[in-house]
Design an enzyme around this catalytic site. Structure first.
Site, PDB file in Angstrom:
ATOM      1  NE  ARG A  76     -11.828  -6.158 -49.288  1.00  0.00           N
ATOM      2  CZ  ARG A  76     -11.083  -5.063 -49.121  1.00  0.00           C
ATOM      3  NH1 ARG A  76     -11.648  -3.876 -49.045  1.00  0.00           N
ATOM      4  NH2 ARG A  76      -9.770  -5.161 -49.029  1.00  0.00           N
ATOM      5  CG  LEU A 129      -4.306 -24.136 -31.391  1.00  0.00           C
ATOM      6  CD1 LEU A 129      -5.569 -23.368 -30.990  1.00  0.00           C
ATOM      7  CD2 LEU A 129      -3.157 -23.152 -31.592  1.00  0.00           C
ATOM      8  N   GLY A 182       1.829  -6.120 -47.401  1.00  0.00           N
ATOM      9  CA  GLY A 182       2.351  -5.304 -48.496  1.00  0.00           C
ATOM     10  C   GLY A 182       2.511  -3.847 -48.066  1.00  0.00           C
ATOM     11  CG  ASP A 236      -5.318  -7.273 -45.730  1.00  0.00           C
ATOM     12  OD1 ASP A 236      -4.354  -7.364 -46.516  1.00  0.00           O
ATOM     13  OD2 ASP A 236      -6.358  -6.663 -46.012  1.00  0.00           O
ATOM     14  CD  GLU A 293     -20.535 -11.197 -32.154  1.00  0.00           C
ATOM     15  OE1 GLU A 293     -20.246  -9.987 -32.196  1.00  0.00           O
ATOM     16  OE2 GLU A 293     -21.707 -11.626 -32.129  1.00  0.00           O
ATOM     17  NE  ARG A 312      -9.388  -7.893 -44.605  1.00  0.00           N
ATOM     18  CZ  ARG A 312      -9.647  -8.275 -45.825  1.00  0.00           C
ATOM     19  NH1 ARG A 312     -10.768  -8.903 -46.083  1.00  0.00           N
ATOM     20  NH2 ARG A 312      -8.787  -8.055 -46.803  1.00  0.00           N
ATOM     21  CG  HIS A 335       4.172 -11.736 -48.087  1.00  0.00           C
ATOM     22  ND1 HIS A 335       2.919 -11.314 -47.703  1.00  0.00           N
ATOM     23  CD2 HIS A 335       4.235 -11.522 -49.430  1.00  0.00           C
ATOM     24  CE1 HIS A 335       2.254 -10.875 -48.769  1.00  0.00           C
ATOM     25  NE2 HIS A 335       3.034 -10.977 -49.822  1.00  0.00           N
TER      26      HIS A 335
END
Ligand code: FPP
Length: 254
Positions: free
Chosen positions: A206, A143, A35, A32, A219, A200, A49
């Site tokens: 969130r 992976l 922008g 995140d 976690e 995040r 991006h």
């Protein structure tokens, strides 16, 4: 903002000293802040991006170095289809570009790429790029890289419920045999361990409809860094933080 002193390689060394027992098997990331990163530079959102694509490359490299089994990246949510057309087009082209640029290296590094979500909605060019990377890396096992595209956690649960209902209707499954295991077997991630750690970026706190079933005991690590500035060092910092936690899964300490 670095919470843990040391270079990326020093942090990697400390992860290895802690030992494989404490290493998360599966790390999921909500990428995140692209922008905001672009806005800080007075640039349009697709520029953020594009810069985020470099962070994807670094984090995949870091995940291989750290010895993770699974890395899951939330690249495009179902809700993202409501963004302006120009941004959606830019994100689809970036996906194609990422695959074209990285497929050889991913294959050589032993990365198996899986693309999960409602892929029917992808443009034909994006869908064929996805088929290519999935096909060319399917025998790798160093992976597993899950790219979540056109994905929503609730939609995934509804899909699993429909698959269960179909099996019950066809007489393959008795209603009383519907269990957590049967449910889990119908998720996109049926063959993956649940994420041990969710990162995040950009300070948002969130889950945003990501892996709702799978994250029951995951976690959480919230990084203040905007995604385009996230890299190996930030990944290692999150893993080290995880290694110093005690996971109880609802039980008491040993
Ligand atoms: C969230 O930032 C990020 C996205 C919706 C897209 C993520 C895409 C990439 C990192 C690049 C392409 C990735 C691959 C795998 C090819 P935001 O736009 O919501 O940022 P903001 O909250 O600051 O507006």
């Amino acid at each position: 903002m670095d919470l843990t002193p040391g270079s990326a390689d020093e942090l990697l060394g400390r992860i290895r000293v802690q030992g494989a027992g404490d290493l998360p098997r599966h790390v999921a990331i909500i990428m995140d802040g692209n922008g905001r990163w672009a806005r800080e530079r007075l640039m349009p959102r697709p520029f953020g991006h594009r810069s985020g694509m470099k962070a994807v490359r670094e984090v995949v490299e870091g995940a291989v170095e750290a010895g993770l089994e699974v890395l899951s990246l939330f690249a495009f949510s179902q809700e993202n289809w409501q963004r302006p057309r120009v941004e959606i087009t830019a994100l689809m082209s970036l996906l194609e570009e990422y695959i074209a640029r990285e497929v050889d290296e991913l294959r050589e590094r032993g990365v198996r790429v899986c693309v999960l979500g409602d892929l029917e909605r992808l443009t034909p060019a994006a869908a064929s790029a996805v088929d290519r990377v999935v096909g060319e890396t399917e025998h790798n096992d160093r992976l597993r890289l899950n790219l979540f595209i056109s994905y929503g956690g609730r939609a995934e649960l509804v899909r699993a419920a429909q698959l269960l209902a179909r099996d019950v209707y066809a007489g393959r499954l008795a209603p009383e045999d519907i269990s957590e295991a049967e449910f889990q077997a119908r998720l996109y991630t049926a063959d993956c361990p649940d994420p041990d750690l969710l990162i995040r970026t950009s300070g948002e706190q969130r889950i945003s409809n990501f892996l709702l079933w799978q994250m029951a005991y995951t976690e959480l690590f919230i990084s203040p860094v905007l995604w385009p500035d996230f890299g190996r060092r930030e990944l290692f910092e999150a893993i080290l933080d995880y290694q110093n936690r005690e996971r109880r899964f609802g039980r008491v300490s040993a």
